[in-house]
Design a protein around this motif. Structure first.
Motif, PDB file in Angstrom:
ATOM      1  N   ARG A 181      28.937  13.842  60.141  1.00 46.86           N
ATOM      2  CA  ARG A 181      30.339  13.569  60.487  1.00 46.86           C
ATOM      3  C   ARG A 181      31.286  14.291  59.538  1.00 46.86           C
ATOM      4  O   ARG A 181      32.338  14.776  59.958  1.00 46.86           O
ATOM      5  CB  ARG A 181      30.593  12.061  60.471  1.00 46.86           C
ATOM      6  N   LEU A 182      30.938  14.359  58.270  1.00 43.44           N
ATOM      7  CA  LEU A 182      31.783  15.090  57.324  1.00 43.44           C
ATOM      8  C   LEU A 182      31.782  16.577  57.630  1.00 43.44           C
ATOM      9  O   LEU A 182      32.809  17.251  57.483  1.00 43.44           O
ATOM     10  CB  LEU A 182      31.307  14.837  55.892  1.00 43.44           C
ATOM     11  N   HIS A 185      34.157  16.729  60.752  1.00 41.96           N
ATOM     12  CA  HIS A 185      35.220  15.724  60.760  1.00 41.96           C
ATOM     13  C   HIS A 185      36.408  16.195  61.591  1.00 41.96           C
ATOM     14  O   HIS A 185      36.620  17.392  61.793  1.00 41.96           O
ATOM     15  CB  HIS A 185      35.675  15.417  59.327  1.00 41.96           C
ATOM     16  N   GLU A 190      40.018  11.120  58.371  1.00 37.23           N
ATOM     17  CA  GLU A 190      38.672  10.676  58.713  1.00 37.23           C
ATOM     18  C   GLU A 190      37.688  11.011  57.596  1.00 37.23           C
ATOM     19  O   GLU A 190      36.826  10.191  57.253  1.00 37.23           O
ATOM     20  CB  GLU A 190      38.212  11.329  60.017  1.00 37.23           C
ATOM     21  N   ALA A 191      37.814  12.197  57.006  1.00 33.17           N
ATOM     22  CA  ALA A 191      36.906  12.597  55.933  1.00 33.17           C
ATOM     23  C   ALA A 191      37.049  11.674  54.728  1.00 33.17           C
ATOM     24  O   ALA A 191      36.054  11.259  54.125  1.00 33.17           O
ATOM     25  CB  ALA A 191      37.187  14.042  55.525  1.00 33.17           C
TER      26      ALA A 191
END
Length: 309
Positions: A181-182, A185, A190-191
């Motif tokens: 996800r990172l 992102h 979000e990160a």
């Protein structure tokens, strides 16, 4: 990806928690339930031949499968381009691993070679379209020769495809899911939230080393694409994950304005050098374009939000 980035990925995937989450979270096969994950053991470099030792980004683990060992060979180059002959490379690496097990006398005299799970982790933007079995690289043969066609499949984990899948669950408390996800992102906010989650998941004392490895990975791989150039040196002394998270949460709010100011100063300098009002106006326009460019490159804001800012 440069050597420094490769090394930081290797640090992450040299932690048993990361390998455990990889196996349980992303390999949807029944045999995983029969693995003794408490027996996970990183293979010593003494197993590795001169040929394999040159591949500094590779990590080899093994775990008990009943009374035997199963080897998990992770190719963690995280290359951003697709290698059409990855299947051939995997076959070569597995063969070298088997040769080393024999050379190092790690097998009993009458034992068979252990099974190997080859895993390729890919984080490029384009979806992976290369063959995932070496047999697909060999030209068609007459039916009588088909049994001689080599076969060696590998497990592909295409991060972008996984994150975009409708079956993807962002709620999973899985550190490998957080890495994916990172890597993909949808914005700085979000990160920052993801890094905060990681800091909380890994707050136990026995996860100190993994927290430090995440901090190194974030600084070397992610931050160069996020932070203004003027702030680069301030982050190098941060070695704790919660420190990285706290500074990100504080600084991220100011970055759009800093990018704007940086663009304005560059534009005005260009205007002064030319000595013309028209150039000044062009510089202002360049500044706005530079702001938009920075936001596109360093965040994943949508077009409307970029336009408004």
């Amino acid at each position: 990806m440069n050597h420094q980035h490769d090394h930081s990925y290797k640090l992450l995937f040299s932690e048993p928690r990361v390998i455990r989450d990889l196996l349980t979270g992303f390999i949807k096969e029944d045999w995983i339930a029969h693995l003794d994950l408490d027996s996970l053991e990183k293979v010593s470099s003494s197993f590795v031949s001169d040929d394999l030792r040159d591949r500094e980004s590779d990590v080899i683990w093994r775990a008990r499968f009943g009374d035997d060992w199963i080897y998990v060979y992770l190719l963690i180059e995280f290359q951003s381009t697709i290698d059409p002959f990855m299947a051939l490379r995997i076959m070569t690496y597995v063969g070298l691993l088997y040769q080393d097990l024999i050379k190092q006398q790690k097998l009993s005299p009458h034992a068979r070679l252990p099974p190997v799970l080859p895993v390729v982790l890919y984080n490029g933007e384009k979806r992976w379209n290369a063959a995932v079995d070496v047999s697909d690289l060999v030209q068609s043969v007459p039916r009588e020769l088909e049994r001689y066609r080599p076969r060696m499949p590998y497990l592909l984990l295409d991060e972008g495809a996984i994150v975009d899948s409708e079956h993807w669950s962002p709620e999973a408390r899985n550190v490998v899911a957080a890495i994916f996800r990172l890597e993909h992102h949808r914005g700085t906010r979000e990160a920052v939230e993801l890094i905060g989650l990681l800091a909380r998941w890994l707050e136990a004392p026995d996860q100190t080393r993994l927290r430090r490895h995440f901090a190194i990975w974030i600084k070397r791989v992610l931050l160069p694409n996020w932070i203004p150039e003027s702030e680069g040196t301030e982050w190098q002394n941060l070695n704790k994950l919660n420190e990285v998270h706290n500074m990100l949460a504080e600084r991220a709010k100011r970055w759009p304005e800093q990018w704007k100011q940086q663009g304005l100063e560059e534009g005005r300098k260009e205007g002064r050098q030319e000595g013309l009002l028209e150039s000044e106006q062009k510089g202002e326009q360049k500044a706005r374009l530079e702001v938009a460019h920075n936001m596109i490159e360093r965040t994943q804001l949508d077009d409307q939000m970029v336009s408004e800012l």
